[in-house]
Design an enzyme around this catalytic site. Structure first.
Site, PDB file in Angstrom:
ATOM      1  CB  SER A  23      33.975 -64.615 -74.913  1.00 14.88           C
ATOM      2  OG  SER A  23      34.225 -62.848 -74.746  1.00 14.88           O
ATOM      3  CG  HIS A  50      30.896 -61.828 -76.157  1.00 14.27           C
ATOM      4  ND1 HIS A  50      31.243 -62.299 -74.701  1.00 14.27           N
ATOM      5  CD2 HIS A  50      30.039 -62.036 -76.105  1.00 14.27           C
ATOM      6  CE1 HIS A  50      30.496 -62.667 -74.262  1.00 14.27           C
ATOM      7  NE2 HIS A  50      29.233 -62.462 -74.936  1.00 14.27           N
ATOM      8  CG  ASP A 143      27.017 -64.206 -72.422  1.00 14.00           C
ATOM      9  OD1 ASP A 143      26.198 -64.409 -71.863  1.00 14.00           O
ATOM     10  OD2 ASP A 143      27.691 -63.629 -73.733  1.00 14.00           O
TER      11      ASP A 143
END
Ligand code: SAM
Lengths: 203, 271
Positions: A23, A50, A143
């Site tokens: 991310s 992401h 995540d």
């Protein structure tokens, strides 16, 4: 586990797919490790990073130039080929299917993320079991932890970027706390590990 | 808790008992849906779900609501609607009456989007067939009541799609929901139709099927493409979702690409 033992373990398990999740800070980290994959007749790589939801996804273009594997945005239904790095499109979840194809989905975001690293990892765990290797890198959320746990429970292998080195440590830290990762490595170690793995031959 | 055999048996049971055919759906997404169903229906494993499907008549309609991915929004990918308005509607306008099929319409947001655009383009003589396999989605679509927050977001997509009025002209706002004008649905026929098992039902000038094929494996995608080819009139249009393409299908040579980025195709004139 030592570098060499881990390499032997990967070879004996005949790792086929490598799933990577990251991310915040992810582009720089991916630039360090994705070029490690050299021509390989067995490994396929799938990546979730992401990104802001709208707009064209420029990431595959960015990596085409620096990788020796072919780089592309994943399409729904296409078959998973060795020597390729697949990126999920912005705003779609990416999964790896047991019939060795890729699929996309606009299911609800999971933990506020679409694409979701957990979904990619979870699908790889189910479809490739001990032949899946999951790598979790820098990021500012949680995540990926659940997904790595799934990979671990199916006998696959998990690598986590050393949180003390990560630009955003939250994500690798969360995973490092929750599972007995096969290895925590900094990017330099990861790079040489992946180079060796992609060079080693196994059926 | 989740065995592949139980998964296959359940899918088989659903097919033989209810003729809903999920056998060629992408497995990962279906498995995630079923994992959620286990939690929702307090079942330990898929065997229990299968038992319920076999023994409880009321259970299946509830389960089906969990098996399909229903995510949708109004003017989803505004560029698609803008392109239809600019490149397709002027052509369709020349027909005395139009048949439009929105396949996999979910809870109706796509239908409302079409109705508004057709209205603004001055196209009055048309029928929209809006189909789906999830009966709960169709029920919600018929009501045309949506969450205020969601509609507020759609307002900017409406402008991006080239909307000429104000989205607020088309609905009545209540406290936390809005009700779209029923006029928008007066030319719409909602019905239960499965792309996996049902046949052609009318000749269409435009088919919009978005974000449905991504959940299908290749052979099922192929079935659907053939169905669309058979359903379209000569020169008819086909619009797909932003991650769907005709490129790898067997009907690709019968179609011309009208807008590559927005996945709009036109059935070519074949003598
Ligand atoms: C993700 S939604 C897409 C909604 C809308 N078209 C859009 O693009 O926003 C997918 C819809 O396809 C429906 N669907 C799934 N399988 C189908 C089938 N075999 N035939 C018709 N509709 C189906 C689902 O019930 C769901 O409502």
């Amino acid at each position: 586990m030592s570098h060499d033992n881990l390499l032997r373990k990967c070879i004996s398990q005949k790792i086929r797919v490598i799933v990577v999740g990251t991310s915040a800070g992810g582009i720089d980290a991916l630039k360090r490790i994705l070029p490690s994959f050299k021509d390989s007749k067995k490994l396929s790589v799938a990546v979730v990073i992401h990104l802001p939801a709208r707009g064209p996804n420029l990431i595959p273009e960015l990596f085409k130039e620096i990788c020796s594997f072919k780089v592309k945005e994943a399409e729904s239904g296409e078959s998973l080929q060795p020597g390729y790095i697949y990126f999920s499109p912005a705003d779609y979840h990416l999964s790896i299917e047991s019939n060795e194809t890729l699929s996309l989905s606009s299911e609800e975001p999971l933990n506020f993320s679409r694409p979701s690293i957990d979904i990619l990892f979870d699908s790889a765990a189910y479809s490739f079991e001990s032949k899946a290797l999951g790598i979790l890198l820098t990021g500012a959320n949680h995540d990926g932890t659940a997904g790595l746990l799934k990979i671990q429970s199916k006998g696959g292998i998990c690598l986590i970027q050393d949180p003390s080195e990560a630009e955003y440590p939250t994500m690798p830290q969360s995973a490092a706390k929750s599972l007995s990762a096969n290895a925590i490595m900094n990017l330099k170690q990861m790079k040489s590990f992946l180079e060796e793995l992609s060079r080693s031959s196994y059926e | 808790m989740f065995s592949n055999d139980d998964f296959e048996l359940l899918i088989q049971e659903i097919y033989s008992r209810y003729q809903y055919d999920f056998r060629l759906y992408s497995k990962s997404s279906l498995r995630r849906r079923l994992e959620q169903a286990l939690i929702k229906f307090h079942c330990q494993n898929l065997k229990e779900i299968r038992m319920k499907v076999q023994t409880e008549k009321e259970f299946f309609p509830q389960l089906i609501a969990y098996l399909t991915v229903n995510t949708t929004e109004m003017f989803r990918d505004p560029g698609y609607f803008k392109s239809l308005r600019e490149n397709v509607f002027p052509y369709l306008k020349t027909f005395p009456s139009l048949k439009i099929w929105i396949a996999g319409c979910s809870t109706g947001e796509e239908v409302i989007s079409f109705s508004i655009l057709l209205h603004e383009a001055g196209i009055k003589r048309f029928i929209i067939y809006a189909t789906d396999i999830n009966p709960m989605n169709l029920e919600r679509a018929k009501k045309a009541i949506y969450d205020t927050e969601q509609v507020r977001k759609a307002s900017s997509s409406y402008y991006e799609a080239g909307g000429t009025g104000s989205l607020a002209d088309y609905y009545q706002a209540a406290y936390d929901s809005v009700q779209f004008n029923q006029d928008l649905l007066s030319n719409v026929v909602f019905s239960d139709h499965s792309l996996a098992t049902d046949a052609v039902f009318s000749e269409m000038h435009l088919i919009s099927c978005r974000n449905v094929l991504i959940y299908f494996e290749k052979p099922l995608q192929e079935r659907v493409f053939k169905l669309f080819d058979e359903s379209l009139v000569r020169d008819g249009f086909l619009g797909l979702g932003s991650k769907e393409t005709l490129q790898f299908s067997s009907i690709k040579n019968k179609f011309e690409v009208r807008d590559r980025e927005n996945k709009i195709y036109q059935k070519a004139w074949t003598p």
